[in-house]
Design a protein around this motif. Structure first.
Motif, mmCIF file in Angstrom:
data_model
loop_
_atom_site.group_PDB
_atom_site.id
_atom_site.type_symbol
_atom_site.label_atom_id
_atom_site.label_comp_id
_atom_site.label_asym_id
_atom_site.label_seq_id
_atom_site.Cartn_x
_atom_site.Cartn_y
_atom_site.Cartn_z
ATOM 1 N N ASN A 268 56.254 39.665 34.293
ATOM 2 C CA ASN A 268 54.945 40.229 34.613
ATOM 3 C C ASN A 268 55.019 41.749 34.709
ATOM 4 O OD1 ASN A 268 52.453 40.808 35.605
ATOM 5 N ND2 ASN A 268 52.560 39.458 37.383
ATOM 6 N N GLY A 269 54.460 42.404 33.714
ATOM 7 C CA GLY A 269 54.367 43.871 33.750
ATOM 8 C C GLY A 269 52.923 44.308 33.842
ATOM 9 N N ALA A 270 52.048 43.354 34.151
ATOM 10 C CA ALA A 270 50.608 43.643 34.201
ATOM 11 C C ALA A 270 50.223 44.074 35.611
ATOM 12 C CB ALA A 270 49.820 42.392 33.796
ATOM 13 N N GLU A 271 50.159 45.379 35.804
ATOM 14 C CA GLU A 271 49.770 45.872 37.125
ATOM 15 C C GLU A 271 48.258 45.879 37.175
ATOM 16 O OE1 GLU A 271 53.281 48.918 38.271
ATOM 17 O OE2 GLU A 271 51.965 49.337 36.622
ATOM 18 N N CYS A 272 47.720 44.873 37.837
ATOM 19 C CA CYS A 272 46.271 44.732 37.700
ATOM 20 C C CYS A 272 45.482 45.675 38.583
ATOM 21 C CB CYS A 272 45.886 43.303 37.988
ATOM 22 S SG CYS A 272 46.582 42.702 39.500
ATOM 23 N N GLU A 273 46.044 46.103 39.705
ATOM 24 C CA GLU A 273 45.233 46.925 40.608
ATOM 25 C C GLU A 273 45.218 48.375 40.151
ATOM 26 O OE1 GLU A 273 44.386 46.457 44.728
ATOM 27 O OE2 GLU A 273 46.128 45.175 44.942
ATOM 28 N N PRO A 274 44.073 49.029 40.293
ATOM 29 C CA PRO A 274 44.022 50.448 39.961
ATOM 30 C C PRO A 274 44.993 51.232 40.828
ATOM 31 C CG PRO A 274 41.840 49.586 40.470
ATOM 32 C CD PRO A 274 42.813 48.517 40.813
ATOM 33 N N TRP A 275 45.376 52.388 40.394
ATOM 34 C CA TRP A 275 46.263 53.333 41.064
ATOM 35 C C TRP A 275 47.745 52.981 40.929
ATOM 36 C CZ3 TRP A 275 43.764 57.589 42.416
ATOM 37 C CH2 TRP A 275 42.457 57.507 42.874
ATOM 38 N N ILE A 276 48.114 51.696 40.873
ATOM 39 C CA ILE A 276 49.534 51.335 40.888
ATOM 40 C C ILE A 276 50.132 51.560 39.494
ATOM 41 C CG2 ILE A 276 51.221 49.534 41.426
ATOM 42 C CD1 ILE A 276 49.133 48.181 43.150
ATOM 43 N N TYR B 174 41.239 42.887 36.010
ATOM 44 C CA TYR B 174 41.676 42.505 37.345
ATOM 45 C C TYR B 174 41.259 41.061 37.654
ATOM 46 C CZ TYR B 174 42.368 42.506 42.327
ATOM 47 O OH TYR B 174 42.811 42.196 43.565
ATOM 48 N N PRO B 175 42.096 40.195 38.244
ATOM 49 C CA PRO B 175 43.494 40.368 38.633
ATOM 50 C C PRO B 175 44.474 39.729 37.639
ATOM 51 C CG PRO B 175 42.569 38.481 39.801
ATOM 52 C CD PRO B 175 41.550 38.930 38.804
ATOM 53 N N GLN B 176 44.657 40.418 36.511
ATOM 54 C CA GLN B 176 45.539 39.910 35.446
ATOM 55 C C GLN B 176 46.963 39.626 35.955
ATOM 56 O OE1 GLN B 176 45.403 38.608 32.071
ATOM 57 N NE2 GLN B 176 44.546 40.588 31.526
ATOM 58 N N GLY B 177 47.435 40.463 36.910
ATOM 59 C CA GLY B 177 48.813 40.316 37.380
ATOM 60 C C GLY B 177 49.016 39.141 38.315
ATOM 61 N N GLY B 178 47.941 38.450 38.696
ATOM 62 C CA GLY B 178 48.085 37.254 39.536
ATOM 63 C C GLY B 178 48.852 36.193 38.756
ATOM 64 N N GLU B 179 49.776 35.522 39.437
ATOM 65 C CA GLU B 179 50.657 34.565 38.764
ATOM 66 C C GLU B 179 49.863 33.507 37.986
ATOM 67 O OE1 GLU B 179 54.772 33.539 40.565
ATOM 68 O OE2 GLU B 179 53.398 31.991 41.237
ATOM 69 N N ARG B 180 48.880 32.933 38.653
ATOM 70 C CA ARG B 180 48.110 31.855 38.026
ATOM 71 C C ARG B 180 47.253 32.384 36.870
ATOM 72 N NH1 ARG B 180 47.210 27.281 42.023
ATOM 73 N NH2 ARG B 180 49.054 27.516 43.288
ATOM 74 N N GLN B 181 46.704 33.585 37.064
ATOM 75 C CA GLN B 181 45.849 34.165 36.026
ATOM 76 C C GLN B 181 46.687 34.507 34.788
ATOM 77 O OE1 GLN B 181 45.478 34.920 39.409
ATOM 78 N NE2 GLN B 181 43.749 33.513 39.306
ATOM 79 N N LEU B 182 47.880 35.028 35.018
ATOM 80 C CA LEU B 182 48.753 35.400 33.900
ATOM 81 C C LEU B 182 49.175 34.153 33.110
ATOM 82 C CD1 LEU B 182 49.945 37.974 32.761
ATOM 83 C CD2 LEU B 182 51.958 37.626 34.192
ATOM 84 N N ILE B 183 49.520 33.097 33.825
ATOM 85 C CA ILE B 183 49.921 31.855 33.143
ATOM 86 C C ILE B 183 48.764 31.326 32.301
ATOM 87 C CG2 ILE B 183 50.541 29.433 33.512
ATOM 88 C CD1 ILE B 183 52.103 30.365 36.010
ATOM 89 N N GLN B 184 47.554 31.368 32.882
ATOM 90 C CA GLN B 184 46.391 30.862 32.144
ATOM 91 C C GLN B 184 46.123 31.717 30.895
ATOM 92 O OE1 GLN B 184 42.722 30.781 34.381
ATOM 93 N NE2 GLN B 184 41.722 29.432 32.916
ATOM 94 N N ALA B 185 46.220 33.039 31.052
ATOM 95 C CA ALA B 185 45.938 33.931 29.918
ATOM 96 C C ALA B 185 46.972 33.776 28.794
ATOM 97 C CB ALA B 185 45.906 35.379 30.398
ATOM 98 N N LEU B 186 48.226 33.504 29.168
ATOM 99 C CA LEU B 186 49.296 33.477 28.163
ATOM 100 C C LEU B 186 49.542 32.100 27.566
ATOM 101 C CD1 LEU B 186 51.837 35.821 29.952
ATOM 102 C CD2 LEU B 186 50.607 36.313 27.843
ATOM 103 N N THR B 187 49.326 31.058 28.358
ATOM 104 C CA THR B 187 49.662 29.717 27.854
ATOM 105 C C THR B 187 48.437 28.812 27.712
ATOM 106 O OG1 THR B 187 49.985 28.719 30.036
ATOM 107 C CG2 THR B 187 51.884 29.871 29.079
ATOM 108 N N GLY B 188 47.329 29.218 28.306
ATOM 109 C CA GLY B 188 46.147 28.362 28.281
ATOM 110 C C GLY B 188 46.226 27.244 29.310
ATOM 111 N N LEU B 189 47.328 27.202 30.056
ATOM 112 C CA LEU B 189 47.504 26.127 31.049
ATOM 113 C C LEU B 189 47.055 26.594 32.430
ATOM 114 C CD1 LEU B 189 51.108 25.043 30.004
ATOM 115 C CD2 LEU B 189 48.961 23.892 29.428
#
Ligand code: SF4
Ligand code: SF4
Length: 498
Positions: free
Chosen positions: A162-170, A233-248
């Motif tokens: 996970n390199g998706a820093e979803c929050e602004p400023w970080i 936002y919130p792309q960096g969330g574990e569940r959101q990232l899994i859904q975006a990348l695998t569709g699961l």
């Protein structure tokens, strides 16, 4: 190869960037402060057990706290010096309570003690590598600080970095990828080897062009692919990232491992590689110092235990407009009442906002049922309903509306035109329900103790009765023994008088 996201996660919103690392300035080393304050609990699980004494000298990387049995992580001296004390100090934690910390006075030499490097890690057994991550005190550097060896203990077919820093400023992961892309990729190979993953996806966002260029300049190992996701936002969330990348979708109440997937932050991967290949314990991390309230924001390489006040000084100090201090991003960060807290393993950002960027000043208005909060909720909840049930602590409705599925991302807060502090209500309701759950569990445990005591008393009474009965029958038994002895003697095989 650049993979395309298979799906988009539900809800979410596009936020203005404000990323401190966007200017591509190099990571600055933060000098050692006069005193480091290292909390014994800065990870998920139980606190580390101190293994040093006051007055003892230590080297950088030497253990100062052993991992407890069960879930926990070891702690190491962030620099060489003298242990000045082990005492309760304020630590960045929602409870606001002081916790035990090891205080270390640097000696100015910064001499290091490293673990023996595992040069041939690609051929080493997974158990050896897991032991090394445990010994090096590795935890997730994305913020949750979950012990890495515990998270990797179960085999998975897919590893997501996970390199998706979803929050602004970080911008700390962006900066790390720009400067240490090779270490992150070696870390990916290492973590994939540990869990036996045949597929590895390294995910970043589309507003990180320099990080992408740095990654593309490196050869990727077989089975590893890059994925560039739209910054949302919130792309960096574990569940959101899994859904975006695998569709699961991770099932309700389930974990990524139910899908055979594990997600690790890119900084964790680099730190894991350093722990294994170089023998370095986790004693520093990259921290973003950002916001209109600091004079020279940027990304800093910071030793664990460095006071935030010292770090802010290295960033030029506060501006006149500084109004609010946060540890983390503006949506999920922890508001700090002062800057005497130390940087911990999970600290990714120190954010100083001014009055214009602080939402606290806006008065709360009644809900107008606009539905904006539901539209952006990545967990497909009904935030306005949830806050209504949270206000009256309606347990059945909170459960039915999935309170514990809320990831506290704050997207609903962000869009609410009535400035209702929705997440504060969810946190309050969760804390209350957890407290009630703990009270219920304690009542059940007390009932079990009472029943087991009664059973023990009954068993003892029965045993005593049996013993009394045996005693009452004893004269017959003695008589029978005498009779047997007499018969033996009469038959000539008994004991003869001498
Ligand atoms: S966004 Fe705010 S005002 Fe609109 S429905 Fe949700 S809670 Fe109510
Ligand atoms: S804080 Fe909770 S309810 Fe609000 S948008 Fe995020 S997941 Fe949904």
């Amino acid at each position: 190869m650049i993979a395309r996201p298979l799906a988009r996660f539900d809800g979410g919103l596009r936020l203005p960037g404000h990323r401190a690392g966007k200017d591509a300035a190099p990571i600055r080393p933060c000098p050692l402060p006069p005193l480091l304050v290292v909390p014994l609990l800065q990870h998920a699980g139980a606190p580390a057990l101190p293994c040093v004494e006051v007055g003892q000298t230590v080297q950088r990387g030497e253990p100062i706290g052993h991992a407890p049995s069960g879930l926990g992580a070891a702690l190491h001296a962030p620099c060489s010096g003298r242990v000045r004390g082990i005492e309760a100090r304020p630590v960045p934690h929602p409870s606001g309570l002081a916790q035990d910390c090891v205080l270390i006075e640097p000696d100015g030499h910064d001499t290091a003690a490293v673990l023996p490097p595992i040069a041939d890690w690609i051929a080493a057994p997974a158990s050896t590598l897991l032991d090394r991550l445990h010994a090096a005190g590795l935890v997730g550097l994305g913020g949750a600080a979950f012990p890495t060896d515990a998270k990797l203990a179960v085999p998975r077919h897919t590893l997501i970095l996970n390199g998706a820093e979803c929050e602004p400023w970080i911008g700390c992961d962006d900066a790390l990828l720009r400067e240490r892309a090779a270490e992150v990729i070696d870390g990916a190979r290492l973590l994939a080897r540990i869990v036996g993953a045949t597929r590895c996806i390294l995910a970043i966002e589309d507003d990180m062009p320099q990080a992408l260029a740095a990654l593309r300049a490196q050869p990727l190992p077989p089975g590893c692919e890059l994925a560039v996701l739209p910054a949302r936002y919130p792309q960096g969330g574990e569940r959101q990232l899994i859904q975006a990348l695998t569709g699961l979708e991770v099932p309700r109440g389930g974990l990524p491992r139910d899908l055979g997937v594990v997600v690790q932050n890119v900084a964790t991967a680099a730190a894991a590689w350093r722990a294994v290949a170089l023998g370095e314990a986790l004693v520093e991390r990259v921290v973003t110092v950002a916001g209109p309230g600091v004079r020279r924001p940027g990304n800093f390489r910071v030793r664990i235990g460095t006071p935030i006040a010292w770090l802010i000084e290295q960033a030029g100090g506060y501006t006149d407009s500084a109004a609010r201090l946060l540890l983390g991003g503006p949506l999920m960060g922890l508001a700090l009442p002062h800057d005497e807290f130390p940087v911990t393993k999970g600290s990714n950002c120190v954010l100083v906002l001014d009055a214009h960027t602080t939402r606290d000043s806006q008065p709360e208005l009644p809900c107008i049922r606009c539905g904006e909060c539901s539209r952006v909720c990545p967990a497909r909840l009904l935030p306005q309903q949830l806050q209504a049930y949270a206000r009256v602590l309606d347990v059945a409705q909170l459960d039915a509306h999935g309170l514990f599925d809320c990831i506290e991302c704050g997207a609903c807060d962000q869009v609410c035109p009535s400035h209702i502090p929705l997440v504060d209500w969810y946190r309050y309701a969760k804390a209350e329900l957890r407290a009630r759950g703990a009270a219920d569990a304690e009542a059940k445990a007390a009932k079990r103790r009472f029943e087991s005591r009664n059973a023990r008393l009954e068993r003892e009474a029965a045993e005593q009765a049996a013993q009394r009965a045996a005693k009452a029958a004893a004269p017959d038994a003695v008589q029978a023994a005498i009779e047997r002895a007499r018969k033996k003697r009469d038959s000539g095989f008994g004991i003869r008088d001498s």
